[in-house]
Design an enzyme around this catalytic site. Structure first.
Site, short mmCIF file in Angstrom:
data_model
loop_
_atom_site.label_atom_id
_atom_site.label_comp_id
_atom_site.label_asym_id
_atom_site.label_seq_id
_atom_site.Cartn_x
_atom_site.Cartn_y
_atom_site.Cartn_z
N HIS A 204 0.80 -1.23 0.00
CA HIS A 204 0.00 0.00 0.00
C HIS A 204 0.83 1.27 0.00
O HIS A 204 0.30 2.37 -0.09
CB HIS A 204 -0.91 0.05 1.23
C1 UD1 Z 1 -1.98 5.90 5.51
C2 UD1 Z 1 -0.68 6.48 6.08
C3 UD1 Z 1 0.42 5.43 5.97
C4 UD1 Z 1 0.00 4.16 6.66
C5 UD1 Z 1 -1.33 3.68 6.12
C6 UD1 Z 1 -1.81 2.50 6.90
C7 UD1 Z 1 -0.27 8.89 5.81
C8 UD1 Z 1 0.47 9.89 5.03
N1 UD1 Z 1 -0.26 7.64 5.29
O1 UD1 Z 1 -1.77 5.60 4.15
O2 UD1 Z 1 1.61 5.92 6.57
O3 UD1 Z 1 0.99 3.18 6.41
O4 UD1 Z 1 -2.31 4.73 6.24
O5 UD1 Z 1 -2.71 1.72 6.19
O6 UD1 Z 1 -0.84 9.19 6.83
N2 UD1 Z 1 -9.24 4.81 1.37
C9 UD1 Z 1 -10.45 4.22 1.40
N3 UD1 Z 1 -11.02 3.93 2.61
C10 UD1 Z 1 -10.42 4.22 3.81
C11 UD1 Z 1 -9.17 4.85 3.78
C12 UD1 Z 1 -8.58 5.14 2.56
O7 UD1 Z 1 -11.04 3.92 0.36
O8 UD1 Z 1 -10.99 3.92 4.88
C13 UD1 Z 1 -8.60 5.08 0.05
C14 UD1 Z 1 -8.90 6.49 -0.48
O9 UD1 Z 1 -9.01 6.39 -1.86
C15 UD1 Z 1 -7.63 7.24 -0.14
C16 UD1 Z 1 -6.54 6.17 -0.24
O10 UD1 Z 1 -7.17 4.98 0.20
O11 UD1 Z 1 -7.39 8.32 -1.00
C17 UD1 Z 1 -5.32 6.44 0.60
O12 UD1 Z 1 -5.70 6.64 1.97
P1 UD1 Z 1 -4.83 7.59 2.95
O13 UD1 Z 1 -5.43 7.54 4.29
O14 UD1 Z 1 -4.61 8.91 2.33
O15 UD1 Z 1 -3.42 6.90 2.94
P2 UD1 Z 1 -2.99 5.41 3.16
O16 UD1 Z 1 -2.41 4.92 1.89
O17 UD1 Z 1 -4.09 4.64 3.79
N1 UDP Z 2 -3.59 -5.65 9.07
C1 UDP Z 2 -4.84 -6.22 9.26
N2 UDP Z 2 -5.55 -6.64 8.17
C2 UDP Z 2 -5.07 -6.55 6.90
C3 UDP Z 2 -3.78 -5.97 6.71
C4 UDP Z 2 -3.08 -5.52 7.82
O1 UDP Z 2 -5.30 -6.35 10.40
O2 UDP Z 2 -5.76 -6.94 5.95
C5 UDP Z 2 -2.85 -5.13 10.25
C6 UDP Z 2 -1.52 -5.78 10.49
O3 UDP Z 2 -1.66 -6.87 11.37
C7 UDP Z 2 -0.69 -4.65 11.10
C8 UDP Z 2 -1.30 -3.39 10.53
O4 UDP Z 2 -2.57 -3.78 9.99
O5 UDP Z 2 -0.81 -4.62 12.50
C9 UDP Z 2 -0.42 -2.79 9.48
O6 UDP Z 2 -1.10 -1.76 8.86
P1 UDP Z 2 -0.64 -1.15 7.47
O7 UDP Z 2 0.17 -2.13 6.74
O8 UDP Z 2 -1.88 -0.64 6.82
O9 UDP Z 2 0.19 0.13 7.90
P2 UDP Z 2 1.72 0.42 8.29
O10 UDP Z 2 2.11 -0.47 9.40
O11 UDP Z 2 2.54 0.23 7.05
O12 UDP Z 2 1.71 1.86 8.66
#
Ligand code: UD1
Ligand code: UDP
Length: 374
Positions: A204
Site C-alpha cells: 500500500h
Molecule cells: C496511511 C498512512 C500510511 C500508513 C497507512 C496504513 C499517511 C500519510 N499515510 O496511508 O503511513 O501506512 O495509512 O494503512 O498518513 N481509502 C479508502 N477507505 C479508507 C481509507 C482510505 O477507500 O478507509 C482510500 C482512499 O481512496 C484514499 C486512499 O485509500 O485516498 C489512501 O488513503 P490515505 O489515508 O490517504 O493513505 P494510506 O495509503 O491509507
Molecule cells: N492488518 C490487518 N488486516 C489486513 C492488513 C493488515 O489487520 O488486511 C494489520 C496488520 O496486522 C498490522 C497493521 O494492519 O498490525 C499494518 O497496517 P498497514 O500495513 O496498513 O500500515 P503500516 O504499518 O505500514 O503503517
C-alpha cells in the site's frame, strides 16, 4: 492526569490498543480522538471490535484528501478538542498524518507530546511518513523508541537521552495478547480453502502503488512466483490504482493469487502465523513477521526498521521483478536459510512496552515534567 490519544489509521488503532488498555486498567483519565483518516468498516471499526476498544470520544471525520487539506482539517479539529479537554499529555503513534497534526497542534498549545515509535528514520524524505516522523519528533517531549538503534538516531539529532525511553514496540504487546484469542475465534484458514504453502502479500506504500512502473514490476513478479498460493488482502489505495492502471484483472485471473478485502486483525494474525513467507511494504507487518517468526521480504529499497534486516528475518527486495522472484526461490530452495530467517531474534521487546510507557508517563507527571515552560 489526563491523556489524549490520537489515532487515524488501521495500524494506529492496533498499536495504541495495548496502551489504551493499560491506561484504562490503571484508572487514568483519557480521551480517544480518531481523525477519521481511515473510515471504511474494514479499515477502522473492525479493529475496535477485534480489540474490544470503546468508541472514540471524538471523531474528526477528515476522510481522504490531499496531504495539505487532510492535515489542516485534522489540526483544526484536534485543536478544538485539546482546548476544551486540556489533557496533560497527547500521545501519537507512528508516522501518519495524524501524528504530524496531533504533535504540531499539541506543541503549539504547550501540551506535552509523547511519541510512541519515535525516532524511526528511513532517511528517504520522498516518503510522507519520513516527514511526519521528523516533524513530530521536533514537537515531542517524551520519545518512546522501540530499540537502541532507534535511540541512536535521536541522539544524533541532539535529543537529550533523559527524554528517550527504550521500550520495545507495542506491536508485540498487541500480537501476544491477541494471538491466543485469534486462535480460538478466527475462521480465516478454513474460509480461504487453500492447499499448500501461503505467501501472504500486502502492498500500500504510496511510492509503490501510485507509481505505474513500480507497481507493474511488482505485479509481474507476483505472476511469476511458483509453488505458493499468494493471499493478498488489498488495501483500498492499492485497489484504486490496480484498477486505474488496468492491472487488476491480470492478478484476478492468476490461479495462484487470491485477492481479498482487507481483513480484521485477529484473522490477519492467524493468516500471518500460517504463512510460509510474508511479502510486504508495510511498516507494522515487517515487525509482526519477525515477532511471529515468519521470514519477510520487504518491497522497498530502504526501511526505517533496519533491526529486522540486521537480525536476519527480513530481506529488502525493492520493486525489482527479478530480485523479488529470485529471492523467493533462494529462500524456498535453502532450508538452512529459511530456518535462520525464522529464528531471527525479535528486536521489538517482550510484550511489556505499554506498561513501560505508562510507567514513564506517570513518573514524568509526578515529577512535574509534563508542564511545558519557556
Ligand atoms: C496511511 C498512512 C500510511 C500508513 C497507512 C496504513 C499517511 C500519510 N499515510 O496511508 O503511513 O501506512 O495509512 O494503512 O498518513 N481509502 C479508502 N477507505 C479508507 C481509507 C482510505 O477507500 O478507509 C482510500 C482512499 O481512496 C484514499 C486512499 O485509500 O485516498 C489512501 O488513503 P490515505 O489515508 O490517504 O493513505 P494510506 O495509503 O491509507
Ligand atoms: N492488518 C490487518 N488486516 C489486513 C492488513 C493488515 O489487520 O488486511 C494489520 C496488520 O496486522 C498490522 C497493521 O494492519 O498490525 C499494518 O497496517 P498497514 O500495513 O496498513 O500500515 P503500516 O504499518 O505500514 O503503517
Amino acid at each position: 492526569m489526563k491523556i489524549a490519544f490520537i489515532i487515524g489509521t488501521r495500524p494506529e488503532i492496533i498499536k495504541m490498543s495495548p496502551l489504551i488498555d493499560e491506561v484504562d486498567k490503571r484508572g487514568i483519565d483519557y480521551i480517544l480522538i480518531h481523525t477519521g483518516q481511515h473510515y471504511d468498516h474494514e479499515m477502522s471499526q473492525q479493529f475496535f471490535l477485534d480489540l474490544e476498544l470503546s468508541q472514540p470520544h471524538y471523531n474528526i471525520g477528515v476522510g481522504s484528501d490531499s496531504h495539505g487539506k487532510q492535515t489542516a482539517v485534522m489540526m483544526e479539529g484536534i485543536e478544538k478538542v485539546l482546548l476544551s479537554e486540556k489533557p496533560d499529555i497527547v500521545l501519537v503513534q507512528g508516522d501518519t498524518n495524524a501524528v504530524l497534526a496531533g504533535a504540531l497542534v499539541a506543541a503549539k498549545l504547550h501540551i506535552a507530546v509523547g511519541h510512541v515509535e519515535a525516532g524511526l528514520r528511513s532517511y528517504d524524505k520522498t516518503m510522507p511518513e519520513e516527514i511526519n516522523r521528523m516533524v513530530a519528533d521536533v514537537c515531542t517531549n517524551l520519545f518512546f523508541v522501540p530499540t537502541e538503534e532507534t535511540a541512536i538516531n535521536l541522539l544524533f539529532e541532539g535529543i537529550s537521552p533523559t527524554n528517550i525511553f527504550i521500550t520495545g514496540n507495542t506491536v508485540v504487546d498487541a500480537c501476544y495478547r491477541n494471538l491466543k484469542i485469534a486462535g480460538k475465534t478466527s475462521q480465516i484458514m478454513p474460509q480461504l480453502e487453500l492447499d499448500g504453502d501461503i505467501l501472504l502479500l500486502t502492498l500500500h506504500r504510496a511510492e509503490n502503488v501510485d507509481d505505474r512502473e513500480r507497481l507493474e514490476n511488482i505485479v509481474e513478479a507476483l505472476l511469476k512466483v511458483e509453488g505458493l498460493n499468494i493471499v493478498f488482502p488489498v488495501h483500498p489505495r492499492t485497489m484504486k490504482t490496480l484498477k486505474e492502471f488496468g492491472m487488476f484483472s491480470q492478478l484476478e485471473k492468476a490461479p495462484h493469487i487470491k485477492m481479498i478485502k482487507p481483513i480484521g486483525y485477529l484473522d490477519f494474525l492467524i493468516l500471518q502465523s500460517n504463512s510460509k513467507l510474508i511479502m510486504t511494504d508495510s511498516g507494522g507487518i515487517q515487525e509482526e513477521a519477525i515477532t511471529l517468526d515468519i521470514p519477510c521480504l520487504t518491497l522497498r529499497y530502504n526501511t526505517e526498521r533496519p533491526e529486522t534486516v540486521h537480525a536476519g528475518g527480513n530481506i529488502l527486495v525493492g520493486s525489482d521483478t527479478e530480485k523479488i522472484t529470485e529471492t523467493v526461490s533462494m529462500i524456498l530452495g535453502d532450508e538452512g536459510l529459511y530456518q535462520r530467517m525464522k529464528e531471527a531474534p525479535n528486536p521489538y521487546g517482550d510484550g511489556t512496552t505499554s506498561k513501560q510507557i505508562v510507567d514513564a508517563i506517570q513518573n514524568a507527571h509526578d515529577q512535574g515534567k509534563l508542564e511545558i515552560k519557556p
